[in-house]
Design a protein around this motif. Sequence first.
Motif, PDB file in Angstrom:
ATOM      1  N   GLU A  21      -8.776  -3.385  16.673  1.00  0.00           N
ATOM      2  CA  GLU A  21      -8.417  -4.809  16.679  1.00  0.00           C
ATOM      3  C   GLU A  21      -9.180  -5.551  17.775  1.00  0.00           C
ATOM      4  O   GLU A  21      -9.725  -6.639  17.547  1.00  0.00           O
ATOM      5  CB  GLU A  21      -6.910  -4.971  16.867  1.00  0.00           C
ATOM      6  N   GLU A  22      -9.254  -4.957  18.957  1.00  0.00           N
ATOM      7  CA  GLU A  22      -9.984  -5.581  20.066  1.00  0.00           C
ATOM      8  C   GLU A  22     -11.471  -5.711  19.722  1.00  0.00           C
ATOM      9  O   GLU A  22     -12.088  -6.756  19.943  1.00  0.00           O
ATOM     10  CB  GLU A  22      -9.807  -4.751  21.336  1.00  0.00           C
ATOM     11  N   PHE A  23     -12.052  -4.657  19.153  1.00  0.00           N
ATOM     12  CA  PHE A  23     -13.460  -4.694  18.766  1.00  0.00           C
ATOM     13  C   PHE A  23     -13.710  -5.792  17.730  1.00  0.00           C
ATOM     14  O   PHE A  23     -14.649  -6.587  17.868  1.00  0.00           O
ATOM     15  CB  PHE A  23     -13.886  -3.330  18.204  1.00  0.00           C
ATOM     16  N   LEU A  24     -12.873  -5.842  16.698  1.00  0.00           N
ATOM     17  CA  LEU A  24     -13.045  -6.844  15.645  1.00  0.00           C
ATOM     18  C   LEU A  24     -12.902  -8.263  16.180  1.00  0.00           C
ATOM     19  O   LEU A  24     -13.655  -9.164  15.797  1.00  0.00           O
ATOM     20  CB  LEU A  24     -12.050  -6.594  14.510  1.00  0.00           C
ATOM     21  N   ALA A  93     -15.570  11.136  -2.531  1.00  0.00           N
ATOM     22  CA  ALA A  93     -14.465  11.090  -3.497  1.00  0.00           C
ATOM     23  C   ALA A  93     -13.471   9.987  -3.122  1.00  0.00           C
ATOM     24  O   ALA A  93     -12.271  10.209  -3.087  1.00  0.00           O
ATOM     25  CB  ALA A  93     -13.761  12.444  -3.544  1.00  0.00           C
ATOM     26  N   MET A  94     -13.966   8.821  -2.845  1.00  0.00           N
ATOM     27  CA  MET A  94     -13.111   7.709  -2.442  1.00  0.00           C
ATOM     28  C   MET A  94     -12.507   7.022  -3.666  1.00  0.00           C
ATOM     29  O   MET A  94     -13.060   7.105  -4.762  1.00  0.00           O
ATOM     30  CB  MET A  94     -13.923   6.684  -1.647  1.00  0.00           C
ATOM     31  N   PRO A  95     -11.384   6.315  -3.453  1.00  0.00           N
ATOM     32  CA  PRO A  95     -10.779   5.583  -4.566  1.00  0.00           C
ATOM     33  C   PRO A  95     -11.756   4.551  -5.141  1.00  0.00           C
ATOM     34  O   PRO A  95     -12.615   4.035  -4.423  1.00  0.00           O
ATOM     35  CB  PRO A  95      -9.576   4.879  -3.923  1.00  0.00           C
ATOM     36  N   GLU A  96     -11.572   4.240  -6.404  1.00  0.00           N
ATOM     37  CA  GLU A  96     -12.402   3.236  -7.074  1.00  0.00           C
ATOM     38  C   GLU A  96     -12.249   1.887  -6.365  1.00  0.00           C
ATOM     39  O   GLU A  96     -11.177   1.514  -5.922  1.00  0.00           O
ATOM     40  CB  GLU A  96     -11.952   3.097  -8.525  1.00  0.00           C
ATOM     41  N   GLY A  97     -13.331   1.161  -6.271  1.00  0.00           N
ATOM     42  CA  GLY A  97     -13.286  -0.176  -5.697  1.00  0.00           C
ATOM     43  C   GLY A  97     -13.543  -0.228  -4.207  1.00  0.00           C
ATOM     44  O   GLY A  97     -13.433  -1.289  -3.597  1.00  0.00           O
ATOM     45  N   ILE A  98     -13.908   0.878  -3.596  1.00  0.00           N
ATOM     46  CA  ILE A  98     -14.198   0.895  -2.162  1.00  0.00           C
ATOM     47  C   ILE A  98     -15.623   0.380  -1.951  1.00  0.00           C
ATOM     48  O   ILE A  98     -16.562   0.841  -2.601  1.00  0.00           O
ATOM     49  CB  ILE A  98     -14.056   2.329  -1.600  1.00  0.00           C
ATOM     50  N   GLN A  99     -15.779  -0.581  -1.045  1.00  0.00           N
ATOM     51  CA  GLN A  99     -17.102  -1.157  -0.784  1.00  0.00           C
ATOM     52  C   GLN A  99     -17.845  -0.445   0.330  1.00  0.00           C
ATOM     53  O   GLN A  99     -19.019  -0.708   0.551  1.00  0.00           O
ATOM     54  CB  GLN A  99     -16.986  -2.647  -0.449  1.00  0.00           C
ATOM     55  N   GLY A 100     -17.159   0.422   1.069  1.00  0.00           N
ATOM     56  CA  GLY A 100     -17.833   1.136   2.140  1.00  0.00           C
ATOM     57  C   GLY A 100     -16.908   2.152   2.774  1.00  0.00           C
ATOM     58  O   GLY A 100     -15.687   2.090   2.605  1.00  0.00           O
ATOM     59  N   THR A 101     -17.504   3.093   3.487  1.00  0.00           N
ATOM     60  CA  THR A 101     -16.737   4.088   4.220  1.00  0.00           C
ATOM     61  C   THR A 101     -17.345   4.261   5.603  1.00  0.00           C
ATOM     62  O   THR A 101     -18.576   4.197   5.767  1.00  0.00           O
ATOM     63  CB  THR A 101     -16.733   5.462   3.517  1.00  0.00           C
ATOM     64  N   VAL A 102     -16.466   4.445   6.574  1.00  0.00           N
ATOM     65  CA  VAL A 102     -16.880   4.739   7.942  1.00  0.00           C
ATOM     66  C   VAL A 102     -16.024   5.908   8.403  1.00  0.00           C
ATOM     67  O   VAL A 102     -14.798   5.786   8.472  1.00  0.00           O
ATOM     68  CB  VAL A 102     -16.675   3.521   8.881  1.00  0.00           C
ATOM     69  N   PRO A 103     -16.655   7.050   8.674  1.00  0.00           N
ATOM     70  CA  PRO A 103     -15.861   8.213   9.084  1.00  0.00           C
ATOM     71  C   PRO A 103     -15.335   8.078  10.513  1.00  0.00           C
ATOM     72  O   PRO A 103     -15.908   7.358  11.329  1.00  0.00           O
ATOM     73  CB  PRO A 103     -16.856   9.371   8.976  1.00  0.00           C
ATOM     74  N   LYS A 104     -14.226   8.775  10.765  1.00  0.00           N
ATOM     75  CA  LYS A 104     -13.701   8.878  12.126  1.00  0.00           C
ATOM     76  C   LYS A 104     -14.273  10.145  12.739  1.00  0.00           C
ATOM     77  O   LYS A 104     -14.439  11.130  12.028  1.00  0.00           O
ATOM     78  CB  LYS A 104     -12.175   8.962  12.102  1.00  0.00           C
ATOM     79  N   PRO A 105     -14.557  10.163  14.015  1.00  0.00           N
ATOM     80  CA  PRO A 105     -14.413   9.060  14.950  1.00  0.00           C
ATOM     81  C   PRO A 105     -15.387   7.927  14.605  1.00  0.00           C
ATOM     82  O   PRO A 105     -16.513   8.169  14.175  1.00  0.00           O
ATOM     83  CB  PRO A 105     -14.718   9.664  16.313  1.00  0.00           C
ATOM     84  N   ASP A 107     -17.997   5.108  14.613  1.00  0.00           N
ATOM     85  CA  ASP A 107     -19.206   4.636  15.273  1.00  0.00           C
ATOM     86  C   ASP A 107     -19.178   3.115  15.118  1.00  0.00           C
ATOM     87  O   ASP A 107     -19.280   2.598  13.995  1.00  0.00           O
ATOM     88  CB  ASP A 107     -20.427   5.248  14.585  1.00  0.00           C
ATOM     89  N   LEU A 108     -19.007   2.399  16.226  1.00  0.00           N
ATOM     90  CA  LEU A 108     -18.827   0.947  16.163  1.00  0.00           C
ATOM     91  C   LEU A 108     -20.053   0.231  15.591  1.00  0.00           C
ATOM     92  O   LEU A 108     -19.910  -0.788  14.916  1.00  0.00           O
ATOM     93  CB  LEU A 108     -18.448   0.387  17.529  1.00  0.00           C
ATOM     94  N   THR A 109     -21.227   0.765  15.822  1.00  0.00           N
ATOM     95  CA  THR A 109     -22.435   0.169  15.249  1.00  0.00           C
ATOM     96  C   THR A 109     -22.399   0.274  13.724  1.00  0.00           C
ATOM     97  O   THR A 109     -22.717  -0.678  13.014  1.00  0.00           O
ATOM     98  CB  THR A 109     -23.698   0.850  15.813  1.00  0.00           C
TER      99      THR A 109
END
Length: 123
Positions: A21-24, A93-105, A107-109
């Motif tokens: 939230e702080e980053f966003l 194997a993400m749900p349909e309709g996902i526009q992007g994925t960012v793995p944890k941990p 990467d803010l960039t």
Amino acid sequence: MCTPSLVLLVEDHVDSRELLEEFLTMEGFAVETAGNGQSALERLSRLPCPDAVLLDLMMPVMSGWELMRHVREDDRLKQLPVVVVSGAGNHQAMPEGIQGTVPKPVDLTELRATLARVVSAQG
């Protein structure tokens, strides 16, 4: 002056939610948060449609998978842009309709670039 893009951040881990939230906010987004899918559904029912949802998949009460099912069944929300931010296994194997994925941990960039692409595609 332009209104900032609204992002709904759905994350059950309090520290991660607060850091994201702080980053966003520092990136210029207006941010609403939810600690699980049920809480996110409640916010989506009373908020204007966000420009993007950042969604964890593994959460108590209602998982991100379940939330996506509800969103895709709702005519008002089914086109909602969703970016999965999760440590849950196979991002192919993400749900349909996902526009992007960012793995944890996270990467803010990578998060910044993915979110910029998704939000700009909406405008």
